[in-house]
Scaffold this motif. Structure first.
Motif, PDB file in Angstrom:
ATOM      1  N   LYS A  90       0.831  -1.201   0.000  1.00 48.83           N
ATOM      2  CA  LYS A  90       0.000   0.000   0.000  1.00 48.83           C
ATOM      3  C   LYS A  90       0.869   1.255   0.000  1.00 48.83           C
ATOM      4  CE  LYS A  90      -3.693  -2.389   2.496  1.00 48.83           C
ATOM      5  NZ  LYS A  90      -4.480  -2.468   3.739  1.00 48.83           N
ATOM      6  N   VAL A  91       1.986   1.210   0.719  1.00 44.17           N
ATOM      7  CA  VAL A  91       2.922   2.344   0.726  1.00 44.17           C
ATOM      8  C   VAL A  91       3.543   2.506  -0.655  1.00 44.17           C
ATOM      9  CG1 VAL A  91       4.988   3.333   1.798  1.00 44.17           C
ATOM     10  CG2 VAL A  91       3.422   1.922   3.166  1.00 44.17           C
ATOM     11  N   ALA A  92       3.928   1.384  -1.252  1.00 43.97           N
ATOM     12  CA  ALA A  92       4.531   1.435  -2.590  1.00 43.97           C
ATOM     13  C   ALA A  92       3.544   2.019  -3.598  1.00 43.97           C
ATOM     14  CB  ALA A  92       4.967   0.043  -3.021  1.00 43.97           C
ATOM     15  N   LYS A  93       2.298   1.591  -3.527  1.00 47.87           N
ATOM     16  CA  LYS A  93       1.288   2.077  -4.468  1.00 47.87           C
ATOM     17  C   LYS A  93       1.090   3.578  -4.330  1.00 47.87           C
ATOM     18  CE  LYS A  93      -3.485   1.309  -5.993  1.00 47.87           C
ATOM     19  NZ  LYS A  93      -4.740   0.526  -5.772  1.00 47.87           N
ATOM     20  N   ALA A  94       1.064   4.075  -3.096  1.00 48.37           N
ATOM     21  CA  ALA A  94       0.900   5.509  -2.870  1.00 48.37           C
ATOM     22  C   ALA A  94       2.082   6.308  -3.415  1.00 48.37           C
ATOM     23  CB  ALA A  94       0.724   5.776  -1.382  1.00 48.37           C
ATOM     24  N   SER A 131       9.552  -3.798  -5.344  1.00 46.58           N
ATOM     25  CA  SER A 131      11.012  -3.845  -5.438  1.00 46.58           C
ATOM     26  C   SER A 131      11.605  -2.446  -5.385  1.00 46.58           C
ATOM     27  CB  SER A 131      11.441  -4.540  -6.733  1.00 46.58           C
ATOM     28  OG  SER A 131      11.047  -5.901  -6.729  1.00 46.58           O
ATOM     29  N   GLN A 132      10.971  -1.513  -6.063  1.00 46.78           N
ATOM     30  CA  GLN A 132      11.469  -0.145  -6.085  1.00 46.78           C
ATOM     31  C   GLN A 132      11.394   0.499  -4.707  1.00 46.78           C
ATOM     32  OE1 GLN A 132       9.031   1.496  -9.177  1.00 46.78           O
ATOM     33  NE2 GLN A 132      10.184   0.515 -10.820  1.00 46.78           N
ATOM     34  N   LEU A 133      10.305   0.230  -3.982  1.00 49.27           N
ATOM     35  CA  LEU A 133      10.186   0.742  -2.622  1.00 49.27           C
ATOM     36  C   LEU A 133      11.305   0.193  -1.742  1.00 49.27           C
ATOM     37  CD1 LEU A 133       8.513   2.119  -0.279  1.00 49.27           C
ATOM     38  CD2 LEU A 133       7.439  -0.125   0.025  1.00 49.27           C
ATOM     39  N   ALA A 134      11.524  -1.118  -1.807  1.00 50.20           N
ATOM     40  CA  ALA A 134      12.530  -1.754  -0.956  1.00 50.20           C
ATOM     41  C   ALA A 134      13.927  -1.226  -1.246  1.00 50.20           C
ATOM     42  CB  ALA A 134      12.486  -3.270  -1.150  1.00 50.20           C
ATOM     43  N   LEU A 135      14.250  -1.039  -2.515  1.00 46.52           N
ATOM     44  CA  LEU A 135      15.580  -0.532  -2.871  1.00 46.52           C
ATOM     45  C   LEU A 135      15.737   0.930  -2.470  1.00 46.52           C
ATOM     46  CD1 LEU A 135      15.986  -2.216  -6.361  1.00 46.52           C
ATOM     47  CD2 LEU A 135      17.318  -2.727  -4.304  1.00 46.52           C
ATOM     48  N   ALA A 136      14.704   1.733  -2.705  1.00 49.25           N
ATOM     49  CA  ALA A 136      14.776   3.148  -2.323  1.00 49.25           C
ATOM     50  C   ALA A 136      14.946   3.281  -0.818  1.00 49.25           C
ATOM     51  CB  ALA A 136      13.515   3.870  -2.794  1.00 49.25           C
ATOM     52  N   TRP A 137      14.269   2.421  -0.041  1.00 49.32           N
ATOM     53  CA  TRP A 137      14.390   2.472   1.413  1.00 49.32           C
ATOM     54  C   TRP A 137      15.826   2.194   1.853  1.00 49.32           C
ATOM     55  CZ3 TRP A 137      15.857  -0.739   5.361  1.00 49.32           C
ATOM     56  CH2 TRP A 137      15.480  -0.372   6.656  1.00 49.32           C
ATOM     57  N   VAL A 138      16.465   1.195   1.255  1.00 51.27           N
ATOM     58  CA  VAL A 138      17.859   0.894   1.593  1.00 51.27           C
ATOM     59  C   VAL A 138      18.767   2.064   1.219  1.00 51.27           C
ATOM     60  CG1 VAL A 138      19.813  -0.536   0.881  1.00 51.27           C
ATOM     61  CG2 VAL A 138      17.672  -1.617   1.540  1.00 51.27           C
ATOM     62  N   LEU A 139      18.530   2.652   0.058  1.00 46.76           N
ATOM     63  CA  LEU A 139      19.396   3.718  -0.450  1.00 46.76           C
ATOM     64  C   LEU A 139      19.161   5.059   0.230  1.00 46.76           C
ATOM     65  CD1 LEU A 139      19.229   2.790  -4.237  1.00 46.76           C
ATOM     66  CD2 LEU A 139      21.299   2.742  -2.812  1.00 46.76           C
ATOM     67  N   ARG A 140      18.178   5.133   1.122  1.00 50.99           N
ATOM     68  CA  ARG A 140      17.841   6.420   1.731  1.00 50.99           C
ATOM     69  C   ARG A 140      18.938   6.925   2.647  1.00 50.99           C
ATOM     70  NH1 ARG A 140      16.806   2.883   5.465  1.00 50.99           N
ATOM     71  NH2 ARG A 140      16.397   3.488   7.647  1.00 50.99           N
ATOM     72  N   ARG A 141      19.741   6.015   3.195  1.00 49.54           N
ATOM     73  CA  ARG A 141      20.764   6.402   4.172  1.00 49.54           C
ATOM     74  C   ARG A 141      22.049   6.816   3.489  1.00 49.54           C
ATOM     75  NH1 ARG A 141      20.453   3.931  10.053  1.00 49.54           N
ATOM     76  NH2 ARG A 141      22.448   5.046  10.067  1.00 49.54           N
ATOM     77  N   LEU A 161      13.918   8.413  -4.651  1.00 54.34           N
ATOM     78  CA  LEU A 161      14.677   7.940  -3.494  1.00 54.34           C
ATOM     79  C   LEU A 161      14.360   8.714  -2.219  1.00 54.34           C
ATOM     80  CD1 LEU A 161      18.211   7.392  -5.106  1.00 54.34           C
ATOM     81  CD2 LEU A 161      16.441   5.674  -4.661  1.00 54.34           C
ATOM     82  N   GLU A 162      13.465   9.666  -2.301  1.00 55.04           N
ATOM     83  CA  GLU A 162      13.141  10.491  -1.140  1.00 55.04           C
ATOM     84  C   GLU A 162      11.923   9.938  -0.400  1.00 55.04           C
ATOM     85  OE1 GLU A 162      15.122  12.954  -0.227  1.00 55.04           O
ATOM     86  OE2 GLU A 162      16.390  12.504  -1.966  1.00 55.04           O
ATOM     87  N   PHE A 163      11.958  10.007   0.925  1.00 53.45           N
ATOM     88  CA  PHE A 163      10.849   9.563   1.759  1.00 53.45           C
ATOM     89  C   PHE A 163      10.413  10.679   2.698  1.00 53.45           C
ATOM     90  CE2 PHE A 163      12.698   5.544   0.530  1.00 53.45           C
ATOM     91  CZ  PHE A 163      11.624   4.664   0.466  1.00 53.45           C
ATOM     92  N   THR A 164       9.128  10.775   2.919  1.00 56.00           N
ATOM     93  CA  THR A 164       8.624  11.674   3.943  1.00 56.00           C
ATOM     94  C   THR A 164       8.674  10.956   5.285  1.00 56.00           C
ATOM     95  OG1 THR A 164       6.337  10.932   3.744  1.00 56.00           O
ATOM     96  CG2 THR A 164       7.055  12.703   2.248  1.00 56.00           C
ATOM     97  N   ASP A 165       8.625  11.703   6.371  1.00 51.26           N
ATOM     98  CA  ASP A 165       8.581  11.090   7.697  1.00 51.26           C
ATOM     99  C   ASP A 165       7.345  10.197   7.834  1.00 51.26           C
ATOM    100  OD1 ASP A 165      10.913  12.326   8.438  1.00 51.26           O
ATOM    101  OD2 ASP A 165       9.920  13.993   9.467  1.00 51.26           O
ATOM    102  N   LYS A 166       6.246  10.625   7.243  1.00 45.46           N
ATOM    103  CA  LYS A 166       5.015   9.853   7.306  1.00 45.46           C
ATOM    104  C   LYS A 166       5.191   8.498   6.626  1.00 45.46           C
ATOM    105  CE  LYS A 166       0.083  10.063   6.123  1.00 45.46           C
ATOM    106  NZ  LYS A 166      -0.994  10.884   5.486  1.00 45.46           N
ATOM    107  N   GLU A 167       5.866   8.482   5.473  1.00 45.06           N
ATOM    108  CA  GLU A 167       6.090   7.221   4.758  1.00 45.06           C
ATOM    109  C   GLU A 167       6.983   6.284   5.564  1.00 45.06           C
ATOM    110  OE1 GLU A 167       5.738   8.632   0.081  1.00 45.06           O
ATOM    111  OE2 GLU A 167       7.633   8.888   1.162  1.00 45.06           O
ATOM    112  N   LEU A 168       8.038   6.825   6.163  1.00 45.39           N
ATOM    113  CA  LEU A 168       8.951   5.997   6.947  1.00 45.39           C
ATOM    114  C   LEU A 168       8.235   5.406   8.163  1.00 45.39           C
ATOM    115  CD1 LEU A 168      12.206   8.138   6.772  1.00 45.39           C
ATOM    116  CD2 LEU A 168      11.741   5.992   5.583  1.00 45.39           C
ATOM    117  N   LYS A 169       7.375   6.200   8.788  1.00 43.42           N
ATOM    118  CA  LYS A 169       6.608   5.687   9.929  1.00 43.42           C
ATOM    119  C   LYS A 169       5.635   4.596   9.486  1.00 43.42           C
ATOM    120  CE  LYS A 169       6.926   9.886  12.734  1.00 43.42           C
ATOM    121  NZ  LYS A 169       6.210  11.073  13.267  1.00 43.42           N
ATOM    122  N   ALA A 170       5.048   4.762   8.310  1.00 48.55           N
ATOM    123  CA  ALA A 170       4.132   3.747   7.785  1.00 48.55           C
ATOM    124  C   ALA A 170       4.876   2.445   7.493  1.00 48.55           C
ATOM    125  CB  ALA A 170       3.445   4.264   6.529  1.00 48.55           C
TER     126      ALA A 170
END
Length: 344
Positions: free
Chosen positions: A269-273, A279-289, A315-324
């Motif tokens: 659901k996070v990826a869709k939003a 796969s893209q969500l998972a890779l972007a999350w790893v690359l965020r740091r 590759l950018e995440f909002t705080d809301k997305e990271l909390k989700a």
């Protein structure tokens, strides 16, 4: 027909410095752990490897025991180097490792000088190369003095058989000590290759990633898709879970527990939003740091490769997305310290 790389190969890829070294790696690197063994034919392997290079993936990651059988992936990549990639050798970062079981007897695994130096020579022969760009100690050996293991890495660099050296699957304190020992010998610990994903955060839990950032050591996580689980292919209602349970699968049963698959469904659901695939969500999350130099992927098809490359578009995440994301995973995380055998 002679292969010629696309002139546009560097146009879209992002490159990141490995720690405080001069080495830059593509944000996404290609590993040959599982999908380039003896059953993979040359045309299909070359199609994936050349497509990766044509899209700016300059780093190809191997190890002495990758296959099956052990050594097969290096032999296959050696054929690609000899037949098609040779004109581009200076544009490529090729890595290998030693530490897991490769041959019978007491010298075929772990971190002794005997094993690392013999393994490096064998790998270079299979690859048809004079040197690799990065050579790793593939796992921490609690029964061999780190001075011996790091001394072997330093020796390989001084011989010109490895331009840079790294460690893989090392916990925090072993990473710090490896860095200290190498520095005393005038050698830089350039990179660390641990497992890391949304579902496996051990390098955060034990502080390994923070230590790497402090020491100026780059981090290139493997299994950022948790053996494909974070691609969504094993989700509820798909037949992937049944395939994964069959003999010979590399996906361990713990990755297919109901709470894990439920977490993956919530992450979808996070990826869709975000208008991303799983796969893209998972890779972007790893690359965020900022400590992360590159995410190391493994693919079976061109479609999977191109899907992964699409992660670079956001590759950018909002705080809301990271909390989700944290809420979605909850107690489904499978944080585990480095194993003494290949991860499942």
């Amino acid at each position: 027909m002679t292969y010629r790389a696309l002139d546009t190969r560097y146009d879209a890829m992002k490159y990141r410095r490995s720690g405080r070294s001069g080495l830059k790696l593509p944000a996404i690197s290609l590993g040959l752990w599982q999908n380039f063994g003896g059953s993979r034919d040359y045309p299909s392997a070359f199609e994936i490897l050349s497509t990766a290079f044509d899209h700016g993936i300059t780093h190809f990651d191997l190890a002495n025991n990758y296959g099956p059988p052990p050594g097969a992936a290096e032999e296959l990549f050696g054929d690609v180097m000899a037949r098609d990639f040779r004109p581009y050798r200076d544009e490529l970062i090729i890595s290998s490792k030693a530490g897991y079981g490769m041959w019978p007897g007491p010298y075929g695994e772990f971190g002794s000088r005997k094993n690392l130096l013999a393994s490096a020579d064998q790998s270079l022969k299979r690859l048809g190369l004079d040197y690799v760009d990065i050579f790793y100690s593939h796992r921490y050996d609690p029964n061999t003095p780190l001075e011996e293991t790091m001394g072997a890495l330093a020796h390989l660099q001084r011989q010109g058989k490895a331009l840079y050296v790294g460690v893989s699957n090392y916990p925090r304190e072993a990473t710090r000590e490896a860095h200290r020992i190498l520095a005393a010998m005038g050698v830089t610990l350039t990179i660390h290759q641990p497992s890391y994903s949304i579902l496996n955060r051990w390098i955060e839990e034990d502080g390994t990633i923070d230590a790497c950032g402090e020491l100026g050591v780059g981090v290139i996580p493997y299994s950022p898709l948790a053996q494909g689980v974070l691609s969504g292919k094993y989700s509820k209602g798909k037949d992937g879970a049944s395939r994964a349970g069959r003999a010979g699968s590399t996906v361990g049963t713990r990755w297919l527990a109901p709470k894990v698959l439920a977490a993956v469904d919530a992450l979808a659901k996070v990826a869709k939003a975000r208008k991303q695939t799983m796969s893209q969500l998972a890779l972007a999350w790893v690359l965020r740091r900022s400590e992360i130099t590159s995410a190391l992927i493994g693919v079976r098809t061109i479609e999977q490769l191109k899907d992964c490359l699409g992660a670079l578009d956001n590759l950018e995440f909002t705080d809301k997305e990271l909390k989700a994301i944290d809420a979605a995973t909850g107690d489904a995380r499978l944080d585990s310290h480095p194993p003494l055998s290949l991860p499942d």
